[in-house]
Design a protein around this motif. Structure first.
Motif, short mmCIF file in Angstrom:
data_model
loop_
_atom_site.label_atom_id
_atom_site.label_comp_id
_atom_site.label_asym_id
_atom_site.label_seq_id
_atom_site.Cartn_x
_atom_site.Cartn_y
_atom_site.Cartn_z
N ASN A 175 20.80 -6.90 1.61
CA ASN A 175 21.47 -5.65 1.99
C ASN A 175 22.99 -5.79 2.08
OD1 ASN A 175 21.73 -7.19 4.30
ND2 ASN A 175 20.79 -5.69 5.67
N VAL A 176 23.52 -6.83 1.42
CA VAL A 176 24.96 -7.06 1.46
C VAL A 176 25.66 -6.14 0.46
CG1 VAL A 176 26.79 -8.73 0.92
CG2 VAL A 176 24.76 -9.45 2.22
N VAL A 177 26.74 -5.51 0.92
CA VAL A 177 27.58 -4.69 0.05
C VAL A 177 28.88 -5.45 -0.18
CG1 VAL A 177 28.77 -2.49 -0.25
CG2 VAL A 177 26.55 -2.58 0.93
N ASN A 178 29.22 -5.69 -1.44
CA ASN A 178 30.42 -6.46 -1.79
C ASN A 178 31.63 -5.54 -1.79
OD1 ASN A 178 32.48 -7.93 -3.10
ND2 ASN A 178 30.98 -9.14 -4.24
N PRO A 179 32.67 -5.87 -1.01
CA PRO A 179 33.85 -5.00 -0.99
C PRO A 179 34.53 -4.89 -2.35
CG PRO A 179 34.31 -7.07 0.13
CD PRO A 179 32.84 -7.03 -0.12
N ASP A 180 34.39 -5.92 -3.20
CA ASP A 180 34.99 -5.85 -4.53
C ASP A 180 34.46 -4.65 -5.31
OD1 ASP A 180 35.82 -8.24 -3.52
OD2 ASP A 180 35.19 -9.46 -5.22
N ASP A 181 33.15 -4.37 -5.16
CA ASP A 181 32.54 -3.26 -5.87
C ASP A 181 33.08 -1.92 -5.35
OD1 ASP A 181 31.02 -5.12 -7.25
OD2 ASP A 181 29.31 -4.95 -5.87
N VAL A 182 33.26 -1.84 -4.03
CA VAL A 182 33.77 -0.59 -3.44
C VAL A 182 35.21 -0.35 -3.88
CG1 VAL A 182 34.22 0.63 -1.28
CG2 VAL A 182 32.25 -0.90 -1.45
N ILE A 183 36.03 -1.41 -3.86
CA ILE A 183 37.43 -1.27 -4.26
C ILE A 183 37.52 -0.91 -5.74
CG2 ILE A 183 39.59 -2.55 -4.53
CD1 ILE A 183 38.75 -4.16 -2.01
N ARG A 184 36.67 -1.51 -6.54
CA ARG A 184 36.69 -1.23 -7.97
C ARG A 184 36.37 0.24 -8.25
NH1 ARG A 184 33.04 -4.65 -9.14
NH2 ARG A 184 34.47 -6.41 -9.08
N ALA A 185 35.47 0.81 -7.45
CA ALA A 185 35.04 2.19 -7.70
C ALA A 185 35.93 3.22 -7.02
CB ALA A 185 33.60 2.37 -7.22
N TYR A 186 36.45 2.90 -5.84
CA TYR A 186 37.15 3.92 -5.05
C TYR A 186 38.56 3.52 -4.61
CZ TYR A 186 32.51 6.03 -4.53
OH TYR A 186 31.28 6.59 -4.77
N GLY A 187 38.87 2.22 -4.65
CA GLY A 187 40.18 1.77 -4.22
C GLY A 187 40.18 1.23 -2.81
N ALA A 188 41.21 0.43 -2.51
CA ALA A 188 41.32 -0.22 -1.20
C ALA A 188 41.57 0.79 -0.09
CB ALA A 188 42.45 -1.26 -1.23
N ASP A 189 42.40 1.79 -0.37
CA ASP A 189 42.70 2.77 0.68
C ASP A 189 41.44 3.52 1.11
OD1 ASP A 189 45.38 2.20 0.96
OD2 ASP A 189 46.05 3.76 -0.41
N THR A 190 40.59 3.87 0.16
CA THR A 190 39.35 4.54 0.51
C THR A 190 38.48 3.64 1.37
OG1 THR A 190 39.32 5.92 -1.47
CG2 THR A 190 37.21 5.51 -0.43
N MET A 191 38.38 2.38 0.98
CA MET A 191 37.54 1.47 1.76
C MET A 191 38.09 1.29 3.17
SD MET A 191 36.08 -2.29 0.95
CE MET A 191 35.51 -3.31 2.32
N LEU A 214 39.90 3.37 4.85
CA LEU A 214 39.71 4.61 5.58
C LEU A 214 38.26 4.75 6.04
CD1 LEU A 214 41.81 6.90 6.13
CD2 LEU A 214 40.62 8.22 4.39
N TYR A 215 37.31 4.44 5.15
CA TYR A 215 35.90 4.58 5.54
C TYR A 215 35.51 3.56 6.61
CZ TYR A 215 30.88 4.72 5.55
OH TYR A 215 29.57 4.80 5.99
N GLU A 216 36.03 2.34 6.51
CA GLU A 216 35.73 1.32 7.54
C GLU A 216 36.06 1.85 8.93
OE1 GLU A 216 34.61 -1.91 7.48
OE2 GLU A 216 34.53 -2.36 5.35
N GLY A 237 29.51 8.46 2.67
CA GLY A 237 30.71 8.50 3.49
C GLY A 237 31.91 7.93 2.77
N VAL A 238 31.68 6.92 1.93
CA VAL A 238 32.77 6.33 1.15
C VAL A 238 33.33 7.38 0.19
CG1 VAL A 238 33.44 4.50 -0.45
CG2 VAL A 238 31.70 4.05 1.30
N SER A 239 32.45 8.07 -0.52
CA SER A 239 32.92 9.08 -1.47
C SER A 239 33.61 10.23 -0.75
CB SER A 239 31.75 9.58 -2.32
OG SER A 239 30.72 10.11 -1.52
N GLY A 240 33.19 10.54 0.47
CA GLY A 240 33.87 11.57 1.25
C GLY A 240 35.30 11.21 1.57
N CYS A 241 35.52 9.95 1.94
CA CYS A 241 36.89 9.49 2.22
C CYS A 241 37.74 9.49 0.95
CB CYS A 241 36.85 8.10 2.85
SG CYS A 241 36.27 8.10 4.56
N TYR A 242 37.11 9.17 -0.16
CA TYR A 242 37.82 9.20 -1.45
C TYR A 242 38.28 10.62 -1.77
CZ TYR A 242 38.66 8.65 -6.47
OH TYR A 242 39.23 8.65 -7.73
#
Length: 887
Positions: A662-678, A680-682, A698-703
């Motif tokens: 159940n691990v989510v890799n931050p690299d994948d989130v940043i690649r798809a939405y950017g560091a600022d989105t990540m 903000l969602y954190e 929720g990630v896509s909402g912050c984006y």
């Protein structure tokens, strides 16, 4: 074109690096703020999305404080010694240093992608000789000190008063006396030995290894200990005034475990003098007349000598069994009410009534706690009661106030009975009287004790700091000269300890054996060593003459905000506080405590997919499905099934781990939405100190929110470069000004309270409402928004700040200030009631007097309609809230 986060984030990360934007400086006369993360152990798995939560929170505070005019110290480094790298080396043949460097590089790359405002020039690594030179130096200061209880502080060992009789015996005796009083000393200690891994495990590591199938046994080994118990009272009392979570304060207090009571001396029947004396500590000396047996820890030194021939075989077997079990196992068994033991055949004299009571051994008594012996009062102690029931031992009531003590121990306070001179006294008075009687007879004394034990500080491992100590041929232990520090690790290919427990370094003969016949110490320090003082090195990392300067310590200490996981609530914090207090006593730091405010961030939980109902595979492991193995049971359904079989699946939110998938890799989130989105969602998931599930929606909402911010400033054009919108000049309408200043006030207040999720909510409201009813957004208001957004989404804020006319980074722009006048609404909205029932709403200028409010209420069309011509008997006005018309 659209919000191109990849270009924007890359550009600003390069800018910050090239301009050393976040370099910390000591500026006289300027307020300082030291904000610190608990630095990570760089594992081979890299970061998952749970790690950056705390890092994002501290970065928001660091950026906020810079903009408020503070000199901010916000560093990052690596707690890189430890067993995982060594085990990886044993498995793969890769040297721990090589593996550690790879892991550090991965972690650093991931952190830099998130745009954290660390002063990377201050980066430290606990495995660097330049760093652990000073870890070794600090250890030598501890080793070279003793605790002066009368003065309440540590002092150099050279200042230890030596009794004349010891001096008469010569230098060797003086040295032995000094060694016995040092804050770091050698001791034959029982340790948790794992034969398969050939390592000593800390108590807190035992359960994990047992769960993995490793055998852990207790065995004596010569170990280095740190005399943390000398600081128990200070470690407890100095918790007062710290801005720490109540739960952490309580855990520290419980671990230190202060108890007031009495030491009581029992004499083994038939063994005179000190050889037969067994001392116990009790918080209930008033129950001494009810002691019907004694229990010694199986490791107690008297067990071998007092055991009778008839009991020898059973006792020896029990001692051997106890040696194969960890303290944690023994405590868990005792907590569950399981009691085992063996009778030694010996008896002791109860000093209260002269009765001969049997002496047992049982592993619910631990040698490391108290004296390793207890007087057992089964009538008034639950553990003793369970043991007495199991072994058929007598139970006597000596405190009245409960029910039948034969059925259940009465552990509360009451009135002493069957206790000779104590009869009729309440518990408090009986405690005091019994202690007086014992002291008068020379059989006991008042005592304050602590559950805290001295810190077992050595490990039989390779990948740790070598001790800067030498064992001379005459048996004297000497310090490595400061000029010869650091003592570095020798190159080795075999990192395994021997089966006997000798550390790996014992095999490095060329390194261990010195020309004069002396031998280097071959144990290494625990991973805790480097993390005990890293916050100090961050203050002055380029200092080659000292671990840090007093000037830097006086400027930066204490750490103003320390953020990390609750798993460090006891040991890391306790050990760091202990080292800090020694350094304080020696004049190296000027603050009594290292960390002023502590915050434990919550856990980010991942979705784990279990079969419904749960089941285990043939090996006994819980079955878990990977995310790509499940699908909705039907289109649009919330129910899930296994793709291949249609088996129903349930979702549970658990701690993220590879084993659960159940691990989510931050690299994948940043690649798809950017560091600022990540980032903000954190912070938007929920309150910082509470755990929350990772929700992709929720990630896509912050984006989408950041896209709206971008579109406030830029107009997107298909197939062409975006253009700056036509924005209103000036301050905007009164509505817009009030919205802006309310947002400034709310965001500022919520950052101070670490309520980052609601601060983001305030900015979302601003973005939604600033350009309404045909009012274009004012350029000045959007510039202020960028300053508010900067701690949360710094890359986009920097980009839009520039677009709005900024000429350089906004990192040091003054934080916006809310105008108090604009926080007060110009109008009031009041409820109008008729005979207590709501009939209308009334909006009036805030400054309207009572008579004007009543006149406006009575003239309101809805009020007139409901009155239907009736004349009010009276009108009640509750200022700022309501008008009630009574007819």
């Amino acid at each position: 074109m659209s919000y191109d986060f990849r270009t924007i984030e890359g550009r600003w990360q390069r800018f910050w690096d090239e301009h050393a934007t976040f370099a910390a400086t000591m500026t006289p006369g300027r307020p300082k703020y030291y904000v610190l993360d608990m630095f990570p152990y760089p594992s081979g798995d890299g970061l998952h999305v749970g790690h950056p939560e705390g890092y994002t929170a501290t970065d928001i505070i660091a950026r906020y404080k810079r903009m408020q005019g503070f000199s901010v110290l916000h560093p990052m480094g690596w707690d890189a010694f430890g067993l995982p790298a060594e085990q990886y080396a044993i498995k793969t043949g890769t040297h721990p240093a090589t593996r550690t460097a790879e892991c550090v590089a991965k972690f650093k790359e991931q952190l830099k992608m998130l745009g954290f405002s660390y002063d990377w020039a201050r980066e430290i690594d606990t495995t660097s000789p330049r760093y652990f030179k000073w870890t070794q130096w600090i250890f030598l200061q501890i080793w070279g000190s003793w605790y002066d209880a009368a003065a309440g502080r540590a002092r150099p060992i050279a200042e230890l008063p030596i009794p004349g009789a010891v001096q008469d015996e010569g230098p060797a005796a003086v040295r032995r006396f000094q060694d016995a009083h040092r804050l770091a000393y050698l001791h034959e200690a029982p340790v948790n030995w794992c034969p398969a891994l050939r390592v000593v495990l800390a108590n807190e590591e035992v359960a994990e290894h047992v769960e993995q199938g490793y055998e852990v046994v207790r065995r004596p080994m010569r170990q280095w200990m740190l005399r943390i118990t000398a600081y128990a009272e200070r470690l407890l009392s100095d918790l007062e005034g710290l801005e720490w979570p109540t739960s952490v304060i309580e855990m520290q207090r419980h671990w230190i475990g202060r108890s007031e009571g009495a030491e009581v001396d029992f004499q083994v029947v038939g063994v005179d003098g000190e050889a037969g004396k067994v001392t116990v500590f009790t918080t209930r000396p008033d129950t001494l007349f009810g002691a019907t047996y004694m229990v010694l820890a199986p490791e107690h030194p008297l067990v071998g000598s007092i055991t009778t021939a008839a009991a020898r075989a059973e006792v020896d077997a029990y001692v051997a069994r106890a040696a194969r079990r960890s303290e944690r196992e023994r405590q868990a068994e005792a907590a569950e009410g399981q009691k085992t033991g063996a009778f030694t055949g010996a008896f002791a004299k109860n000093p209260a009534n002269g009765a001969a009571i049997p002496i047992w051994i049982s592993d619910y008594v631990l040698m490391g706690y108290g004296t390793g012996a207890i007087m057992a009062v089964p009538g008034h102690d639950a553990r003793d009661h369970a043991f007495a029931k199991a072994m058929g031992l007598p139970i006597v009531e000596v405190v009245a106030g409960g029910e039948d003590v034969q059925a259940e121990a009465f552990v509360g306070e009451g009135v002493a009975v069957r206790s000779g001179p104590l009869d009729g006294l309440g518990t408090a008075a009986a405690k005091a009287r019994m202690t007086e009687v014992l002291e008068a007879a020379g059989l006991g004394r008042r005592r304050v004790t602590f559950k805290l034990r001295d810190w077992l500080f050595s490990r039989q491992r390779y990948w740790g700091e070598p001790f800067p100590l030498i064992h001379q041929a005459d048996g004297v232990v000497a310090a490595v000269p400061e000029a010869a520090l650091p003592v570095t690790l020798p190159p080795m290919a075999d990192f395994n300890p021997s089966e006997s427990g000798e550390p790996p370094l014992a095999k490095a003969k060329a390194w261990r054996e010195l020309p004069d016949g002396s031998l280097r110490e071959t144990n290494t320090m625990p991973q805790w060593a480097g993390s005990c003082w890293y916050y100090l090195r961050f203050m002055d990392p380029e200092n080659d003459a000292a671990p840090f300067s007093r000037e830097a310590a006086d400027y930066w200490l204490p750490v103003d905000l320390y953020v990390g996981g609750a798993e460090h609530a006891v040991l890391h914090l306790l050990y760091a506080r202990f080292w800090h207090k020694v350094l304080f006593d020696l004049g190296l730091v000027g603050s009594k405590e290292p960390f002023k405010r502590l915050v434990n961030q919550g856990m980010v939980l991942g979705a784990t997919y279990y079969p419904a109902p749960p089941r285990r595979d043939a090996s006994g492991k819980q079955v878990i499905f990977k995310p790509d193995e499940v699908e909705p049971a039907a289109p649009g359904s919330d129910a899930l099934v296994v793709k291949a079989t249609g088996e129903p699946v349930t979702v549970q939110w658990d701690k993220m781990s590879k084993s659960r998938g159940n691990v989510v890799n931050p690299d994948d989130v940043i690649r798809a939405y950017g560091a600022d989105t990540m980032r903000l969602y954190e912070m938007f998931m929920g309150p910082l100190e509470q755990s929350a599930p990772w929700q992709p929606d929720g990630v896509s909402g912050c984006y989408r929110f950041l896209q709206r911010v971008y579109r406030l400033v830029f107009e997107e054009r298909e197939g062409a470069a975006d253009v700056l919108r036509t924005l209103a000049e000036g301050e905007g309408s009164e509505r817009q000004q009030r919205l802006l200043h309310r947002t400034i006030h709310e965001v500022s207040d919520r950052i101070e309270r670490l309520a980052f999720n609601t601060a983001i909510s305030s900015m979302m409201v601003f973005v939604r409402d600033i350009a309404q009813a045909g009012e274009p957004a004012p350029r000045a208001a959007l510039a202020q928004l960028m300053l508010l957004l900067a701690p949360f989404a710094p890359h986009l804020a920097e980009e839009l700040w520039q677009a709005l006319g900024g000429t350089t980074t906004l990192a040091y722009e003054p934080w916006p200030a809310a105008d108090p006048r604009l926080l007060v609404e110009a109008t009031l909205t009041l409820v109008v009631q008729i005979n207590g029932k709501r009939r209308a709403e009334l909006t009036v200028p805030r400054e309207t007097e009572k008579d004007g409010v009543i006149s406006a209420a009575l003239a309101d069309v809805d009020v007139q309609r409901h009155l239907a011509g009736a004349t009010p008997k009276r009108v009640i006005y509750v200022p700022g809230k309501l008008v009630n018309v009574v007819v």
